[in-house]
Design a protein around this motif. Structure first.
Motif, PDB file in Angstrom:
ATOM      1  N   PHE A 196       0.707  -1.071   0.179  1.00  0.00           N
ATOM      2  CA  PHE A 196       0.239  -0.007   0.202  1.00  0.00           C
ATOM      3  C   PHE A 196       0.769   1.319  -0.067  1.00  0.00           C
ATOM      4  N   ARG A 223       0.726   4.297  -1.834  1.00  0.00           N
ATOM      5  CA  ARG A 223       0.071   5.392  -1.932  1.00  0.00           C
ATOM      6  C   ARG A 223      -0.325   5.885  -0.267  1.00  0.00           C
ATOM      7  N   GLU A 224      -0.902   4.936   0.288  1.00  0.00           N
ATOM      8  CA  GLU A 224      -1.553   5.301   1.596  1.00  0.00           C
ATOM      9  C   GLU A 224      -0.427   5.633   2.698  1.00  0.00           C
ATOM     10  N   THR A 225       0.507   4.896   2.632  1.00  0.00           N
ATOM     11  CA  THR A 225       1.819   5.171   3.565  1.00  0.00           C
ATOM     12  C   THR A 225       2.392   6.480   3.373  1.00  0.00           C
ATOM     13  N   ILE A 240      -6.837   8.014   7.457  1.00  0.00           N
ATOM     14  CA  ILE A 240      -6.077   7.023   6.774  1.00  0.00           C
ATOM     15  C   ILE A 240      -5.345   5.872   7.619  1.00  0.00           C
ATOM     16  N   TRP A 265      -7.683   3.389   9.267  1.00  0.00           N
ATOM     17  CA  TRP A 265      -8.102   2.313   8.083  1.00  0.00           C
ATOM     18  C   TRP A 265      -6.931   1.278   8.278  1.00  0.00           C
ATOM     19  N   PHE A 266      -5.905   2.105   8.297  1.00  0.00           N
ATOM     20  CA  PHE A 266      -4.437   1.269   7.939  1.00  0.00           C
ATOM     21  C   PHE A 266      -4.263   0.187   9.202  1.00  0.00           C
ATOM     22  N   ARG A 295     -10.528   0.579   1.071  1.00  0.00           N
ATOM     23  CA  ARG A 295      -9.354   1.468   0.851  1.00  0.00           C
ATOM     24  C   ARG A 295      -9.872   2.654   0.759  1.00  0.00           C
ATOM     25  N   ILE A 316      -7.508   8.800  -1.248  1.00  0.00           N
ATOM     26  CA  ILE A 316      -6.344   9.773  -0.876  1.00  0.00           C
ATOM     27  C   ILE A 316      -6.482  11.085  -1.298  1.00  0.00           C
TER      28      ILE A 316
END
Length: 301
Positions: free
Chosen positions: A213, A215-217, A235, A238-239, A295, A298
């Motif tokens: 993942f 982009r999320e990081t 985020i 969620w993560f 997901r 972003i």
């Protein structure tokens, strides 16, 4: 390459084919996804990279392939995890020869060295190479702690520049800042403490679930640094179930399953590791599937 120890630096997995050779095609897919997401560097040969199972020619291929893939945009950092000082010096020499632009370095493996021996080990390698070094400080898993007093001595070596902070003690970030200012760069090494670490002043994040993942990081890191805490928190919440897959003895298998789910990896691991089985496999897959299903979008960074 001159670079700053900051932002998100993935500790990437090593990709293998069904025949147990390097899968450089899938490896390139993943590295390109990391670059596209805006990571600040690539770290090879860590625990996630199954470094203890790699042959020297495979390490050479990984470094050279990654250097080609990043094309000078971001640094390539090679991890050193050796049992002897002689082998650590040779590993640093090889990393530089193959094109790496930095090193991440663990204390001696297997032998629980004293403080004096640990400092001598790091200093010997630092004096043998021109590459900048990030000390990996993980006393929880590796039973050796690099204390602040030890860093006081180690920082006399100009190329010892950063610490991968994995003590699990969030207050250590403040102690480091109070003592060394910006002389010692700090990167969080624990996925489940990463946002908290950046809020407390860490410069970046050596990440694991970023492998699946990216982009999320990167978004969490950049949003926190921009002061957009509520967006980063959403985020991060969620993560978290996914991030917890990194603090597990089977983190390699867990994260490779996540890479499969996001289309940028395979499940192949190298013996003695084996793919997850039974109820534990079902549990991990359910966490990953829920993460993929929910997901988040972003925000514009």
């Amino acid at each position: 390459m001159q670079f700053e120890w900051e932002g998100v630096m993935p500790a990437v997995t090593t990709k293998f084919t069904n025949e147990d050779t390097l899968d450089l095609e899938m490896f390139s897919v993943n590295i390109k996804a990391q670059i596209d997401a805006g990571v600040s560097g690539i770290i090879l040969g860590g625990t996630l990279g199954e470094a203890s199972t790699l042959e020297e020619d495979e390490k050479k291929k990984l470094i050279e392939s990654t250097v080609d893939l990043v094309a000078g945009k971001i640094p390539v950092v090679m991890n050193i995890a050796e049992q002897t000082t002689k082998r650590a010096i040779k590993a640093a020499e090889n990393a530089e020869k193959y094109g790496a632009s930095g090193l991440m370095m663990l204390p001696p493996m297997r032998y629980n060295s004293t403080d004096y021996e640990t400092m001598a080990y790091f200093e010997a390698v630092a004096k043998s190479t021109s590459l900048p070094i990030m000390v990996y400080n993980n006393p929880v898993d590796y039973k050796i702690e690099v204390t602040l007093d030890m860093f006081e001595e180690l920082l006399k070596n100009d190329n010892i520049q950063a610490v991968k902070e994995s003590t699990r003690d969030i207050t250590n970030i403040t102690r480091i800042r109070n003592r060394f200012g910006n002389r010692l760069k700090i990167l969080s090494g624990v996925d489940t403490l990463a946002m908290e670490s950046i809020l407390m002043g860490a410069d970046g994040w050596v990440a694991g679930l970023v492998c699946a993942f990216p982009r999320e990081t990167v978004a969490i890191c950049e949003l926190v640094k921009a002061g957009r805490i509520a967006e980063a928190t959403a985020i991060y919440r969620w993560f978290m179930p996914l991030l917890e897959l990194d603090i597990n003895p089977q983190l390699v298998q867990n994260i490779k399953l996540a890479e499969v789910a996001t289309g940028i990896g395979t499940e192949n691991v190298r013996l003695p590791r084996l793919p997850l089985q039974g109820k534990e496999r079902d549990r991990v897959i359910s966490i990953i599937e829920e993460g993929v299903r929910t997901r988040p979008e972003i925000p514009v960074l």
